[in-house]
Design a protein around this motif. Structure first.
Motif, PDB file in Angstrom:
ATOM      1  N   THR A   1       1.595   5.606  -4.738  1.00  0.00           N
ATOM      2  CA  THR A   1       0.406   5.829  -3.894  1.00  0.00           C
ATOM      3  C   THR A   1      -0.792   6.300  -4.719  1.00  0.00           C
ATOM      4  O   THR A   1      -0.684   7.234  -5.508  1.00  0.00           O
ATOM      5  CB  THR A   1       0.716   6.879  -2.813  1.00  0.00           C
ATOM      6  OG1 THR A   1       1.802   6.412  -2.016  1.00  0.00           O
ATOM      7  CG2 THR A   1      -0.491   7.125  -1.916  1.00  0.00           C
TER       8      THR A   1
ATOM      9  N   PRO B   1      -5.105   6.382   1.195  1.00  0.00           N
ATOM     10  CA  PRO B   1      -3.895   6.124   0.419  1.00  0.00           C
ATOM     11  C   PRO B   1      -3.428   4.675   0.530  1.00  0.00           C
ATOM     12  O   PRO B   1      -3.309   4.151   1.641  1.00  0.00           O
ATOM     13  CB  PRO B   1      -2.861   7.082   1.028  1.00  0.00           C
ATOM     14  CG  PRO B   1      -3.384   7.426   2.371  1.00  0.00           C
ATOM     15  CD  PRO B   1      -4.866   7.279   2.331  1.00  0.00           C
TER      16      PRO B   1
ATOM     17  N   SER C   1      -1.150  11.450  -0.823  1.00  0.00           N
ATOM     18  CA  SER C   1      -1.136  11.253   0.639  1.00  0.00           C
ATOM     19  C   SER C   1      -1.588  12.533   1.337  1.00  0.00           C
ATOM     20  O   SER C   1      -2.340  12.495   2.313  1.00  0.00           O
ATOM     21  CB  SER C   1       0.264  10.870   1.124  1.00  0.00           C
ATOM     22  OG  SER C   1       0.525   9.513   0.864  1.00  0.00           O
TER      23      SER C   1
ATOM     24  N   ALA D   1       1.426  11.647   8.169  1.00  0.00           N
ATOM     25  CA  ALA D   1       0.665  11.245   6.978  1.00  0.00           C
ATOM     26  C   ALA D   1       1.575  10.972   5.787  1.00  0.00           C
ATOM     27  O   ALA D   1       1.261  10.161   4.930  1.00  0.00           O
ATOM     28  CB  ALA D   1      -0.349  12.327   6.624  1.00  0.00           C
TER      29      ALA D   1
ATOM     30  N   ASN E   1       5.976   8.069   2.301  1.00  0.00           N
ATOM     31  CA  ASN E   1       6.397   8.563   0.987  1.00  0.00           C
ATOM     32  C   ASN E   1       7.821   9.085   1.092  1.00  0.00           C
ATOM     33  O   ASN E   1       8.095  10.017   1.845  1.00  0.00           O
ATOM     34  CB  ASN E   1       5.480   9.711   0.529  1.00  0.00           C
ATOM     35  CG  ASN E   1       4.059   9.244   0.284  1.00  0.00           C
ATOM     36  OD1 ASN E   1       3.287   9.080   1.211  1.00  0.00           O
ATOM     37  ND2 ASN E   1       3.727   9.002  -0.962  1.00  0.00           N
TER      38      ASN E   1
ATOM     39  N   PRO F   1       1.745   4.627   6.783  1.00  0.00           N
ATOM     40  CA  PRO F   1       0.287   4.807   6.683  1.00  0.00           C
ATOM     41  C   PRO F   1      -0.371   3.976   5.579  1.00  0.00           C
ATOM     42  O   PRO F   1      -1.415   3.364   5.811  1.00  0.00           O
ATOM     43  CB  PRO F   1       0.126   6.296   6.399  1.00  0.00           C
ATOM     44  CG  PRO F   1       1.393   6.932   6.813  1.00  0.00           C
ATOM     45  CD  PRO F   1       2.462   5.908   6.721  1.00  0.00           C
ATOM     46  N   GLN F   2       0.223   3.951   4.383  1.00  0.00           N
ATOM     47  CA  GLN F   2      -0.418   3.206   3.292  1.00  0.00           C
ATOM     48  C   GLN F   2      -0.468   1.715   3.622  1.00  0.00           C
ATOM     49  O   GLN F   2      -1.462   1.033   3.346  1.00  0.00           O
ATOM     50  CB  GLN F   2       0.353   3.384   1.974  1.00  0.00           C
ATOM     51  CG  GLN F   2       0.385   4.799   1.439  1.00  0.00           C
ATOM     52  CD  GLN F   2       1.658   5.523   1.812  1.00  0.00           C
ATOM     53  OE1 GLN F   2       2.179   5.339   2.896  1.00  0.00           O
ATOM     54  NE2 GLN F   2       2.166   6.342   0.922  1.00  0.00           N
TER      55      GLN F   2
END
Lengths: 180, 339
Positions: free
Chosen positions: A49, A56, A115, A134, A138, B105-106
């Motif tokens: 990221t 991001p 992030s 959020a 990840n 989200p990415q």
């Protein structure tokens, strides 16, 4: 082979790389910025990221030359940006991750911090739910998510001068105190 | 480490130039957000000599409301923007909810609405590295002739996995394409074919310009439900889009349910309107009708073991998600998501 410029961490870099290279490959193997990690390399894990115009994105799926003209921030750029803004030491999130032991192997850490940085830019006082959302792109295979959320809360508390929540181990110890 | 095969990258700044670049090269492919095509190219499912990136074509971005109240969403508008748009949330809640549940989200920041509509079909025997596919023996969707899902099968059954597609079908959307031959528009209901190799009626040199969503009536309700293993990142094991239009008295005037991720194309549940028509949300009769609609969906859906996730489990989840998503839509809520 393409010759182009990328704006990374506030600096303009001349890049010479084949068209089919991803942004992650250019960062790591042309520019030596190895803070962005190559994990799954196919968009599942979030270890690569980076922030593009503050948002991001995954560098492993971004074609490097298609990022021309965008402002790219990698983990290496957080501390210089913090210093330029008049701060001291590393970025407050990096310090909080250190303080809270929010990593084991550390492989997911740069993606997690970026992030989280993007989250705090748009939402200065996030709830646990906001953080879960959020950071849901990840993955931490050491499964240290609790300490990661606590680190973000710690950075928020420090910035807003709030009393930080007890961390999970502190709460556990407090619960055991009377029986001691 | 997964390397991309070599290609020439073009980064046009206008639609006209993009269309010309595509027409020039017989195997050129378009990349929008890259979240589907890039991993697929890394798996050597596509090895084009030229890739045309639409990242710099600003005329393909943005959400506009027409004089007639319809929405025109540029194909390069990111999924995150569609999900967050007040216009889309108000007029097409099922679409906003579906986009909010795509991947993580990415990937929503990178991925575009156009890319999601044109997403390649997925199969557990297809979305693998070249090494993996070669070891097993290739399948008919890429490099081989057999189907590993249906032994002796003659048709590819890779699953349509785009969350936006069923939502757009309930909304009666139209897709607008551009090529050197000019522009054409096609209703999204007519866009799909039951072939997992390519489940869309689109030519290689056509660029999706925008998605048009007609104005919904005053009492429009919509919701999207998604089943997946993790609460983020994953493609759907099942997607359910719901539309309920209520009349002035609050009774169902029109109902529509489209499910996806079960077969090569999204599937509209037949005869559902008759079951729900005239029912008033909140009443016990409505709850009975919703249960009947769920049972109807269960009878009509027979998923194959084409994507990860047990096919029987996915089938059993069809009535559960149809029911929950219908009830959420009736309350003006959603999305329906288990985690």
């Amino acid at each position: 082979m393409g010759e182009y410029q990328l704006e990374i961490n506030g600096d303009s870099h001349d890049v010479s790389a084949p068209d089919h290279w991803t942004l992650l490959e250019v960062l790591r193997y042309r520019l030596g910025l190895t803070g962005s990690k190559q994990g799954c390399d196919k968009g599942d894990c979030g270890a690569c990221t980076v922030l593009v115009d503050g948002q991001p994105v995954l560098a492993c799926l971004t074609l490097a030359r298609a990022s021309e003209g965008r402002a790219i921030t990698t983990i290496e750029g957080l501390m210089p940006a913090h210093l330029r803004a008049g701060g001291t030491g590393a970025d407050p999130l990096q310090q909080a991750f250190d303080r809270c032991g929010a990593l084991q192997c550390g492989f997911c850490q740069s993606g997690m911090i970026l992030s989280a940085r993007a989250l705090l830019e748009r939402c200065p006082r996030p709830s646990r739910e906001d953080m879960r959302d959020a950071l849901s792109g990840n993955l931490c295979r050491c499964t240290g998510y609790t300490q990661i959320f606590e680190a973000i809360e710690s950075a928020v508390a420090e910035k807003l001068h709030l009393q930080p929540n007890l961390r999970s181990w502190e709460a556990q110890r407090a619960a055991q105190e009377p029986s001691r | 480490m997964l390397r991309l095969p070599k290609f020439e990258l073009c980064t046009p700044t206008t639609l006209a130039h993009a269309v010309a670049l595509l027409a020039e090269s017989p195997d050129a492919l378009i990349v929008a957000g890259g979240t589907d095509l890039v991993p697929n190219m890394k798996h050597e499912l596509f090895t084009p000599s030229r890739v045309v990136s639409l990242a710099q074509v600003s005329e393909l971005r943005g959400i506009r409301r027409g004089a007639d109240g319809s929405l025109a969403i540029g194909a390069m508008t990111s999924l995150a923007e569609v999900a967050a748009s007040a216009l889309v949330r108000a007029q097409a809640p099922a679409l906003a909810q579906a986009c909010s549940l795509v991947a993580g989200p990415q990937l929503r920041t990178m991925g575009t609405l156009g890319g999601n509509v044109l997403l390649d079909t997925r199969c557990q025997w297809y979305n693998q590295t070249y090494f993996w596919r070669q070891a097993l023996g290739f399948c008919m969707k890429k490099d081989g002739e057999v189907c590993h899902v249906v032994k002796g099968g003659k048709n590819c059954v890779a699953a349509a996995s785009n969350d936006s597609a069923p939502a757009l079908m309930t909304l009666g959307a139209t897709l607008e394409f551009a090529s050197l031959r000019g522009r054409r528009a096609i209703a999204i209901d007519d866009f799909w074919v039951a072939d997992g190799i390519c489940n869309k009626r689109v030519e290689r040199d056509e660029v999706l310009v925008s998605v048009h969503v007609p104005k919904a009536p005053e009492g429009h309700r919509g919701a999207y439900g998604k089943l997946r293993d993790r609460g983020s990142i994953d493609f759907p094991l099942l997607g359910v889009a719901v539309r309920l239009d209520l009349d002035a008295q609050g009774a169902v005037e029109h109902a529509d349910v489209v499910v996806t991720a079960l077969a090569a194309q999204p599937k509209r549940i037949a005869k559902l309107d008759a079951v729900l028509h005239g029912q008033r949300p909140g009443s016990s009769d409505f709850e009975v009708a919703v249960a009947e609609a769920a049972a109807l969906a269960h009878r009509q859906c027979k998923p194959l073991p084409n994507i990860p996730g047990d096919a029987e489990y996915r089938r059993d989840m069809v009535p559960v998600y149809v029911k929950r998503t219908l009830l959420a839509a009736a309350r003006g809520e959603g999305p329906v998501h288990h985690v």
